[in-house]
Structures are given as structure tokens and as C-alpha cells.
Motif scaffolding. Sequence first.
Motif, PDB file in Angstrom:
ATOM      1  N   MET A  79       0.835  -1.204   0.000  1.00  0.00           N
ATOM      2  CA  MET A  79       0.000   0.000   0.000  1.00  0.00           C
ATOM      3  C   MET A  79       0.873   1.260   0.000  1.00  0.00           C
ATOM      4  SD  MET A  79      -3.008  -1.003   2.731  1.00  0.00           S
ATOM      5  CE  MET A  79      -3.639   0.674   2.664  1.00  0.00           C
ATOM      6  N   ASN A  80       0.394   2.277  -0.685  1.00  0.00           N
ATOM      7  CA  ASN A  80       1.091   3.570  -0.698  1.00  0.00           C
ATOM      8  C   ASN A  80       0.834   4.342   0.593  1.00  0.00           C
ATOM      9  OD1 ASN A  80       2.177   3.246  -3.241  1.00  0.00           O
ATOM     10  ND2 ASN A  80       0.320   3.956  -4.238  1.00  0.00           N
ATOM     11  N   GLU A  81      -0.239   3.991   1.312  1.00  0.00           N
ATOM     12  CA  GLU A  81      -0.573   4.674   2.552  1.00  0.00           C
ATOM     13  C   GLU A  81      -0.106   3.827   3.733  1.00  0.00           C
ATOM     14  OE1 GLU A  81      -2.815   4.005   0.264  1.00  0.00           O
ATOM     15  OE2 GLU A  81      -3.215   5.979  -0.641  1.00  0.00           O
ATOM     16  N   ALA A 124       5.719   2.799   9.133  1.00  0.00           N
ATOM     17  CA  ALA A 124       7.008   2.923   9.819  1.00  0.00           C
ATOM     18  C   ALA A 124       7.959   3.807   9.029  1.00  0.00           C
ATOM     19  CB  ALA A 124       7.613   1.536  10.022  1.00  0.00           C
ATOM     20  N   ASP A 125       7.932   3.678   7.686  1.00  0.00           N
ATOM     21  CA  ASP A 125       8.784   4.537   6.848  1.00  0.00           C
ATOM     22  C   ASP A 125       8.353   5.995   6.944  1.00  0.00           C
ATOM     23  OD1 ASP A 125      10.171   2.326   6.067  1.00  0.00           O
ATOM     24  OD2 ASP A 125       9.047   2.065   4.182  1.00  0.00           O
ATOM     25  N   MET A 126       7.030   6.229   7.013  1.00  0.00           N
ATOM     26  CA  MET A 126       6.525   7.604   7.060  1.00  0.00           C
ATOM     27  C   MET A 126       7.050   8.350   8.290  1.00  0.00           C
ATOM     28  SD  MET A 126       2.594   6.891   5.812  1.00  0.00           S
ATOM     29  CE  MET A 126       2.004   8.512   6.270  1.00  0.00           C
ATOM     30  N   VAL A 182     -14.610   8.190  10.333  1.00  0.00           N
ATOM     31  CA  VAL A 182     -14.241   9.614  10.456  1.00  0.00           C
ATOM     32  C   VAL A 182     -12.886   9.856   9.805  1.00  0.00           C
ATOM     33  CG1 VAL A 182     -15.590   9.999  12.557  1.00  0.00           C
ATOM     34  CG2 VAL A 182     -13.245   9.160  12.724  1.00  0.00           C
ATOM     35  N   LYS A 183     -12.660  11.128   9.472  1.00  0.00           N
ATOM     36  CA  LYS A 183     -11.383  11.560   8.905  1.00  0.00           C
ATOM     37  C   LYS A 183     -10.994  12.899   9.517  1.00  0.00           C
ATOM     38  CE  LYS A 183     -11.942   9.371   4.366  1.00  0.00           C
ATOM     39  NZ  LYS A 183     -11.938   9.602   2.895  1.00  0.00           N
ATOM     40  N   ASP A 184      -9.701  13.156   9.652  1.00  0.00           N
ATOM     41  CA  ASP A 184      -9.241  14.459  10.127  1.00  0.00           C
ATOM     42  C   ASP A 184      -7.737  14.540   9.872  1.00  0.00           C
ATOM     43  OD1 ASP A 184      -9.240  16.962  11.131  1.00  0.00           O
ATOM     44  OD2 ASP A 184      -9.762  16.414  13.186  1.00  0.00           O
ATOM     45  N   GLU A 185      -7.243  15.777   9.882  1.00  0.00           N
ATOM     46  CA  GLU A 185      -5.816  16.006   9.673  1.00  0.00           C
ATOM     47  C   GLU A 185      -5.144  16.289  11.009  1.00  0.00           C
ATOM     48  OE1 GLU A 185      -5.010  18.995   6.811  1.00  0.00           O
ATOM     49  OE2 GLU A 185      -6.325  18.136   5.275  1.00  0.00           O
ATOM     50  N   ILE A 186      -4.018  15.650  11.251  1.00  0.00           N
ATOM     51  CA  ILE A 186      -3.214  15.943  12.432  1.00  0.00           C
ATOM     52  C   ILE A 186      -1.747  15.934  12.001  1.00  0.00           C
ATOM     53  CG2 ILE A 186      -4.903  14.867  13.969  1.00  0.00           C
ATOM     54  CD1 ILE A 186      -2.982  12.509  14.232  1.00  0.00           C
ATOM     55  N   ILE A 187      -0.864  16.208  12.935  1.00  0.00           N
ATOM     56  CA  ILE A 187       0.571  16.162  12.652  1.00  0.00           C
ATOM     57  C   ILE A 187       1.176  15.064  13.514  1.00  0.00           C
ATOM     58  CG2 ILE A 187       2.762  17.397  12.778  1.00  0.00           C
ATOM     59  CD1 ILE A 187       1.308  19.952  12.230  1.00  0.00           C
ATOM     60  N   LEU A 188       1.816  14.106  12.844  1.00  0.00           N
ATOM     61  CA  LEU A 188       2.467  13.014  13.540  1.00  0.00           C
ATOM     62  C   LEU A 188       3.907  13.385  13.871  1.00  0.00           C
ATOM     63  CD1 LEU A 188       1.267   9.855  11.574  1.00  0.00           C
ATOM     64  CD2 LEU A 188       0.362  10.798  13.709  1.00  0.00           C
ATOM     65  N   ALA A 189       4.406  12.806  14.918  1.00  0.00           N
ATOM     66  CA  ALA A 189       5.800  13.013  15.300  1.00  0.00           C
ATOM     67  C   ALA A 189       6.531  11.696  15.156  1.00  0.00           C
ATOM     68  CB  ALA A 189       5.885  13.511  16.744  1.00  0.00           C
ATOM     69  N   GLY A 190       7.550  11.689  14.314  1.00  0.00           N
ATOM     70  CA  GLY A 190       8.327  10.478  14.103  1.00  0.00           C
ATOM     71  C   GLY A 190       9.777  10.707  14.468  1.00  0.00           C
ATOM     72  N   THR A 234      -2.560   8.858   5.360  1.00  0.00           N
ATOM     73  CA  THR A 234      -2.111   9.371   4.058  1.00  0.00           C
ATOM     74  C   THR A 234      -1.162  10.538   4.281  1.00  0.00           C
ATOM     75  OG1 THR A 234      -4.221   8.751   3.081  1.00  0.00           O
ATOM     76  CG2 THR A 234      -2.848  10.278   1.837  1.00  0.00           C
ATOM     77  N   ASP A 235       0.041  10.441   3.744  1.00  0.00           N
ATOM     78  CA  ASP A 235       1.072  11.467   3.900  1.00  0.00           C
ATOM     79  C   ASP A 235       0.682  12.721   3.132  1.00  0.00           C
ATOM     80  OD1 ASP A 235       3.285  12.996   4.183  1.00  0.00           O
ATOM     81  OD2 ASP A 235       4.691  11.562   3.352  1.00  0.00           O
TER      82      ASP A 235
END
Length: 573
Positions: A66-68, A87-89, A126-134, A161-162
Motif C-alpha cells: 500500500m502507498n498509505e 514505519a517509513d513515514m 471519520v477523517k481528520d488532519e493531524i501532525i504526527l511526530a516520528g 495518508t502522507d
Amino acid sequence: MKSTKTYQELLQENEELQLRLEEATDTIDAIRMGNIDGLIVQTDKGTQLYTLRNSDQTFRIFIEQMNEGAVTLNHDGVILYSNSRFADMICLPLEKVIGQPFFLFVMPEFKERWKTLMTAGWEDNVKDEIILAGNNIQLPVLMSLKTLMLEDGVSLSVVITDLSSQKEAQRILTRKNAELEHAQNIALHLNTTLESTVQQRTIELKQRTEELERNIIQKSDVEKQLRSNEEHLQLILETMAEGIGIFDKKGKMTYANPMARKILRLGKNELYNYKKEQHFKLDGKPLEIKEHPIAITLSSGSLLFDFEISIISESKEAAYISINAAPLKDTNGSIDGCIVTFMDVTHRRKDILQKDEFISIASHELKTPITSLKASLQFMNQMKEQPFSSVYVEMLNMANRSVDKVCDLVEDLLNATKMKEGQITLKKGSFSMYEAIEEIVPRIGTNTKQKVILSGNKSSIVFADRNKIEQVIVNFLNNAIKYAASSEEIMVSIEPLNNAIKVSVIDKGPGIPPNKLPHLFDRYFRVDFNSIQYSGLGLGLYISSQIIKKHGGDIGVESEPGKGSCFWFSIPV
């Protein structure tokens, strides 16, 4: 009185505790990295064995492509499963993702939003935008949450989705600095108060041991969830509209879903062997084994998309298959096999061939009257000094017929396009079906020696578009005259049905082969008798069928080779 330990005793006890702490830490890391298969743990209930198993590579490859990013969470928000893409994201190894609470990868200012989003996700999609910390990144993503009802219970599926990979976070570096500072403080504290440090380490060791036990339980839960996901994915594969096949590095098929078996015409226990099957290129030439897309992918490791080949079915008709192929590689990067998708594109290929044939036919059909028109005009130009001679009049009539023929062909093309796009309009009115046909027959009769006989109910009144209905009847009669030239009589009958009128055109010609009957009303379809090709674009019956369907009626044909044909339609009164 409490005994006082000597300094040497305290040092020895401290060293033992440090060894126990390091051993517990190494055990936790080994579990997360999948380097051990089992643990024996001493608990209050006695000695217990915990086993750890890895998921099958073939099963997981589909999710891994998957691309996502994709993760599965339990009710506590712990990551039960994650694909490599996620994990790559976040730039972390997979073993540092699985088993962790998801909120650890959410920026602090978005943790409340994530908590609200996850709570809502258990109730609805549901859907929403957040900011992940990696790992040193800040990653804006779109979170799509959906519950999955599996045999082991309900879990939360999250597709990530990136949205942007440009921002970076310093969370891991900060955490490492904090851990280093904490370690320095512990060392300083150990040097100053050895006894209290030992006591603190004992407490920490107990906490780590408890954490180890929780991780073992969580790992077992994850394994159960993975098995459930495997069953779910297997169900998806069994119901896919595309064929899926897996081949080893020698080209032997090891798996085929039901659709692949159907497309490749395989038996229940039969596997596809592309090296023994006869395949063809699109131009009809044999396809060599080394040119087969599976052979190309296994030898070169390249990805192939929409590679079309042809096979001959049991009915001796060509069937076309579109193949996508991607290599499977082992841990060393060597090609270990390939995964292939199959799609039956016979209809697509036949549409292309039919369209090419139609263009050729249309060009020929238009060229004939235009050539005749050109010849007539050239001859008339030579006789312009004698415009009233019989030859001049005949040439003028021939030119008019050629123009009418071109106009009819263009009209058929325009009507076919309108009907395909659903733009046909009806101008309905009441009229006598008998009178309408009675007016048509004399016009048709002037072009043939065949006798057209009309019979039936003379008082039949219908509410329809008279011009369109007359177009259908004229097409039926012209076909009977053209294809049933040996029939001395052509019968046209009108009979009432329940709230409808049925009109039939019957001839005693050669009839139509049974295998041609299902396609007579298809666009561009033409019937050739005894290798004789008749003029026309193959649009007349298609246009007629669309007109009748627009009226809410039915249309059909009955024919028997050697005895004749009956074309009929019925429309509501």
C-alpha cells in the motif's frame, strides 16, 4: 535492631541488580524485534511459557505494498499491527512501532484532537488532519478511521495518508537528551547515596518486569489480531474482481484466488503453468516463453503493467488477458518469486477491434456514394450545354440518390452517437399504426419486386413518436428486402396485446444462424451470409432497438435457417 550493610556488600548487591536490569531490558528488546520464539516467565501462578510467531510473508505482502500507512488499534489505542509504509513515514523501524500506543506518534498540540478523533472512530467512519511526530520529523497526515468487526472482536483500522514530508520534528533527539540527562542524574545520585539508589533500582526492576509481562500479553493479543487480519485479507482475496497469483522463483504457481482460476480456466486443484500453455501476441503471433510477462519479471526484477496477451479458449475464440507483475525479494534483495494480477480484457480488446472495423466499413460505405456523386457531377459538367437531355436528368437523379445515401449514413452515425449519450428525444402524438405502415409500403415497394402484404388491426391507435416508429418499420422492411431477396412476399402484421401493439415483419428468406441472433441489435454488428458482405454500417437495428426501448417497449427476432425470419416490436398504446 536493623543490621547495617557494609560498603562492599552494597556494591556487590548493586552490581547484581544492574545485571538483572540489563537482562530484563535485553529480553524486552528481543521480543519487540522478533528475535526470540518463546519465554519462560516465573509468575504468582507458576512457570508460564509465552510463544511468539511471525506472520507469513506471502500473506502480508499485499498490505505492505500500500502507498498509505496502515495500522490497527485496540480500544486502548495500542498499535496491534502496522505495515512498513507507516514505519517509513515516521522514519522508525517497524519493531519500534508495533506494540506502542499510537498517541506517542502524535504531536503534543494534536493529542487532544487525536483522542477526540479516535473516540469518534469507534462510533462512525471519520477523517481528520493531524501532525504526527516520528524520528526527527513532523508529518502532516490525513487520518481515516474505520472499525473492523472480526471474529476476535472489534478493532480500529487507521489509514494514514502522507500530506507533506517536508517538516521534521526533534522529538526523538529531545527524548534521547532527556534520557541521557536522566541517566547522568541517576549516576550522580548513585555516587552520593548508594543505598537509596539500590532501592530505587529495585523498584525500577520490578516495574520493568511488570512491563515485560504486559508486553508478553500484548504480543499474544497482537498475534491473535494478526491471525484475524489474515482471515479478513483471505476473504478479500477470495472475493476480488481481479485474479491474483503468486509464483516462486522457478515460475511455479503457488497460489491462485478464485478469479484467477476463472480467468485462466483452471480446475479446482490445477495450477497455471505459463511455460506449457500456448499464448499469443496481440498481432496473433505466438508468444515465446521468455517474452511472457512472468518470465520477464522473474529474470529482470522489473515491474510490468497492463501487459496484454491472448489465449485460445475451448470454443476456439481468442480471449485477452491483461497482466500486472511485480517481483518478490528475500531479505538479501534477491528475486524470490513474483506476484501477478490477471484481468479479462476480452471485451475491451474486441471493442477496439470492432471500432477499427467500423471505421473501415464507414469509410467504404461513404466512399461509394461520394464516388458515384463525383462521377455524376463530372458527367453533368460535360453536358451543361444540354441540361434537359434524358442522360442529364438520369445523372441528376443519380447524384441526388448518392447525396441521399450520404445523408442517410451521416444521419445513422449522428443517431447512434445521440443514443449512446442518452440524448434521443421523442415527439409523441396519437396516430394509427395501420395507416402509418400503409403509407410506408408504397415507398418501399418501388425499389423491389418483392410484394409487401399488410394485415392486422386497422383501428390500432398508439401514442408515440410517429417519425421514429416509421424509421424502425422502414429499417425492418429494408433488411427483409436486402437479406431475404429470395422471399417473394414480405408480411407485415399488426396485432393488439394487453395495453400494447405488436408489429411483425416476416420473410421467407435464408434465415439467420443461431449464434448471430444474440448480437443482431448490437452497435456496428453486421450479418454476412455465405461470405457475402452487404452494405451498411451495422447501426440500423441498434438504432431501432434504442427507439423502442425509449418508448418503453420490447424488440426481438425469431429465425430458423432455411425458413425465414420474423423481426418484431411492441410499444404501449
